[in-house]
Design a protein around this motif. Structure first.
Motif, PDB file in Angstrom:
ATOM      1  N   TYR A 177       0.998  -1.239  -0.072  1.00  0.00           N
ATOM      2  CA  TYR A 177       0.013  -0.260   0.024  1.00  0.00           C
ATOM      3  C   TYR A 177       0.803   1.296   0.004  1.00  0.00           C
ATOM      4  O   TYR A 177       0.593   2.209  -0.756  1.00  0.00           O
ATOM      5  CB  TYR A 177      -0.962  -0.014   1.139  1.00  0.00           C
ATOM      6  CG  TYR A 177      -2.005  -0.935   1.043  1.00  0.00           C
ATOM      7  CD1 TYR A 177      -3.204  -0.692   0.120  1.00  0.00           C
ATOM      8  CD2 TYR A 177      -2.165  -2.313   1.558  1.00  0.00           C
ATOM      9  CE1 TYR A 177      -4.177  -1.653  -0.006  1.00  0.00           C
ATOM     10  CE2 TYR A 177      -3.027  -3.077   1.522  1.00  0.00           C
ATOM     11  CZ  TYR A 177      -4.087  -2.757   0.719  1.00  0.00           C
ATOM     12  OH  TYR A 177      -5.122  -3.626   0.712  1.00  0.00           O
ATOM     13  N   HIS A 178       1.870   1.199   0.737  1.00  0.00           N
ATOM     14  CA  HIS A 178       2.787   2.444   0.560  1.00  0.00           C
ATOM     15  C   HIS A 178       3.430   2.624  -0.632  1.00  0.00           C
ATOM     16  O   HIS A 178       3.431   3.578  -1.198  1.00  0.00           O
ATOM     17  CB  HIS A 178       3.887   2.217   1.545  1.00  0.00           C
ATOM     18  CG  HIS A 178       3.511   2.430   3.104  1.00  0.00           C
ATOM     19  ND1 HIS A 178       2.766   3.409   3.698  1.00  0.00           N
ATOM     20  CD2 HIS A 178       3.840   1.609   4.201  1.00  0.00           C
ATOM     21  CE1 HIS A 178       2.587   3.537   4.927  1.00  0.00           C
ATOM     22  NE2 HIS A 178       3.074   2.331   5.338  1.00  0.00           N
ATOM     23  N   VAL A 179       3.737   1.424  -1.292  1.00  0.00           N
ATOM     24  CA  VAL A 179       4.386   1.607  -2.783  1.00  0.00           C
ATOM     25  C   VAL A 179       3.340   2.276  -3.725  1.00  0.00           C
ATOM     26  O   VAL A 179       3.262   3.102  -4.229  1.00  0.00           O
ATOM     27  CB  VAL A 179       4.666   0.304  -3.390  1.00  0.00           C
ATOM     28  CG1 VAL A 179       5.099   0.249  -4.738  1.00  0.00           C
ATOM     29  CG2 VAL A 179       6.009  -0.279  -2.407  1.00  0.00           C
ATOM     30  N   VAL A 192      -9.038   5.912  -1.196  1.00  0.00           N
ATOM     31  CA  VAL A 192      -9.985   4.889  -0.999  1.00  0.00           C
ATOM     32  C   VAL A 192      -9.322   3.729  -1.401  1.00  0.00           C
ATOM     33  O   VAL A 192      -8.969   3.649  -2.781  1.00  0.00           O
ATOM     34  CB  VAL A 192     -11.343   5.224  -1.555  1.00  0.00           C
ATOM     35  CG1 VAL A 192     -12.226   4.121  -1.373  1.00  0.00           C
ATOM     36  CG2 VAL A 192     -11.834   6.374  -0.822  1.00  0.00           C
ATOM     37  N   MET A 193      -9.788   2.185  -1.019  1.00  0.00           N
ATOM     38  CA  MET A 193      -9.441   0.967  -1.518  1.00  0.00           C
ATOM     39  C   MET A 193     -10.575   0.354  -1.576  1.00  0.00           C
ATOM     40  O   MET A 193     -11.517   0.195  -0.600  1.00  0.00           O
ATOM     41  CB  MET A 193      -8.519   0.284  -0.696  1.00  0.00           C
ATOM     42  CG  MET A 193      -8.120  -1.245  -0.768  1.00  0.00           C
ATOM     43  SD  MET A 193      -6.898  -1.233  -2.559  1.00  0.00           S
ATOM     44  CE  MET A 193      -7.048  -2.982  -2.712  1.00  0.00           C
ATOM     45  N   GLY A 204      -5.933  -4.848   5.305  1.00  0.00           N
ATOM     46  CA  GLY A 204      -4.837  -3.951   4.907  1.00  0.00           C
ATOM     47  C   GLY A 204      -4.774  -2.511   4.651  1.00  0.00           C
ATOM     48  O   GLY A 204      -3.906  -1.642   4.859  1.00  0.00           O
ATOM     49  N   ALA A 205      -5.948  -1.930   4.080  1.00  0.00           N
ATOM     50  CA  ALA A 205      -6.025  -0.540   3.771  1.00  0.00           C
ATOM     51  C   ALA A 205      -6.111   0.097   5.104  1.00  0.00           C
ATOM     52  O   ALA A 205      -5.362   1.127   5.239  1.00  0.00           O
ATOM     53  CB  ALA A 205      -7.353  -0.446   2.908  1.00  0.00           C
ATOM     54  N   LEU A 206      -6.943  -0.338   6.036  1.00  0.00           N
ATOM     55  CA  LEU A 206      -7.092   0.259   7.488  1.00  0.00           C
ATOM     56  C   LEU A 206      -5.665   0.345   8.063  1.00  0.00           C
ATOM     57  O   LEU A 206      -5.450   1.313   8.983  1.00  0.00           O
ATOM     58  CB  LEU A 206      -8.053  -0.663   8.102  1.00  0.00           C
ATOM     59  CG  LEU A 206      -9.315  -0.300   7.845  1.00  0.00           C
ATOM     60  CD1 LEU A 206     -10.419  -1.471   8.765  1.00  0.00           C
ATOM     61  CD2 LEU A 206     -10.029   1.161   8.232  1.00  0.00           C
ATOM     62  N   GLU A 207      -4.899  -0.589   8.016  1.00  0.00           N
ATOM     63  CA  GLU A 207      -3.841  -0.462   8.827  1.00  0.00           C
ATOM     64  C   GLU A 207      -2.873   0.561   8.258  1.00  0.00           C
ATOM     65  O   GLU A 207      -1.845   1.028   9.101  1.00  0.00           O
ATOM     66  CB  GLU A 207      -2.892  -1.900   8.543  1.00  0.00           C
ATOM     67  CG  GLU A 207      -3.557  -3.116   9.292  1.00  0.00           C
ATOM     68  CD  GLU A 207      -3.066  -3.365  10.814  1.00  0.00           C
ATOM     69  OE1 GLU A 207      -2.629  -2.229  11.301  1.00  0.00           O
ATOM     70  OE2 GLU A 207      -3.509  -4.271  11.295  1.00  0.00           O
TER      71      GLU A 207
END
Length: 264
Positions: A177-179, A192-193, A204-207
């Motif tokens: 997600y950071h990438v 938004v994911m 994963g997005a929430l983290e």
């Protein structure tokens, strides 16, 4: 005390929309069902076999082996052959490596030919594209996902494709997600994911502080009531509102904010 995942941050109106690919934009489940039906048509060994039972067996084997392929334990060709050896064995087929490899090759050719988008996916991307950055974050091989996007007519609508093969980790690992955020020069709060997998896409997005929108096409159980859920990518206007908190004015192509804030 509530856990970190139960405390949803005050998200902003987005500039960037991330999508999962398989079973979010690309209809893998129904493509796989159609492919199994075509691959086994006319074979005496599958006379009277419930296609849904066969699909569930196929899905369980795929789910088990896919992370091993992504970790480099098998090539995708070897994994495909091994999957079909396991799938075909109860039906008295695939007893040799060559037989399984032949069936796997035939099956994959059908799968490529039968690929279809999730209903509503293409109109949704077309509506989003003029106003938002669009990324795809997917746990799969880069070349295969590029081929899918091209075949589905979506490649020109995607600003960045981020794959687990390229990044070296699978969702829900934060790094992927950071990438995605780095490539799209976006912040988590304005992103938004949209995805179908609860752990990979929602958790994963929430983290990493990205607002998730769960595409629950198959009647799964929502584990966090605060997470917004949709069951389809249609109608476009309703899904656009859920994703962005804004409404599309069809006659002008403009978007306007809905009267209340997304946190309300």
């Amino acid at each position: 005390m509530p856990s970190q995942l139960e405390l949803l941050p005050p998200f902003a109106y987005p500039t960037t929309i991330l999508f999962d690919l398989d079973d979010t934009l690309f209809d893998h489940a129904n493509t796989a069902r159609a492919t199994l039906a075509m691959s086994t048509a006319g074979m005496a060994e599958f006379q009277g076999v419930d296609l849904e039972v066969l699909y569930q067996q196929y899905s369980e084997i795929l789910e088990e082996m896919h992370p091993q392929v992504m970790a480099g334990l098998y090539t995708h060709e070897d994994a495909r052959r091994l999957r079909f050896q396991r799938l075909l064995a109860p039906y008295g087929l695939g007893t040799t490596a060559s037989e399984a490899a032949h069936f796997a090759q035939k099956h994959y050719q059908h799968y490529q030919h039968l690929r279809r988008p999730v209903a509503g996916a293409l109109p949704l991307l077309e509506a989003l594209k003029p106003h938002y950055q669009i990324g795809v974050v997917t746990n799969n091989r880069t070349l295969e996902q590029q081929e899918k996007l091209q075949q589905l007519g979506m490649a020109h609508l995607i600003d960045a494709l981020i794959t687990s093969e390229d990044v070296g980790v699978l969702k829900p690992h934060p790094r992927i997600y950071h990438v995605a955020l780095e490539r799209l020069q976006a912040t988590a709060a304005e992103t938004v994911m949209v995805g179908d997998n609860w752990t990979a896409d929602v958790v994963g997005a929430l983290e990493v502080g990205i607002r998730p929108l769960w595409l629950n096409r198959f009647g799964g159980i929502k584990l966090l009531p605060q997470v917004e859920e949709i069951t389809s990518l249609e109608p476009t206007a309703d899904v656009l509102l859920s994703i962005t908190g804004q409404q599309l004015i069809a006659s002008t192509g403009r978007v306007v904010r809905k009267p209340s804030s997304p946190e309300a």
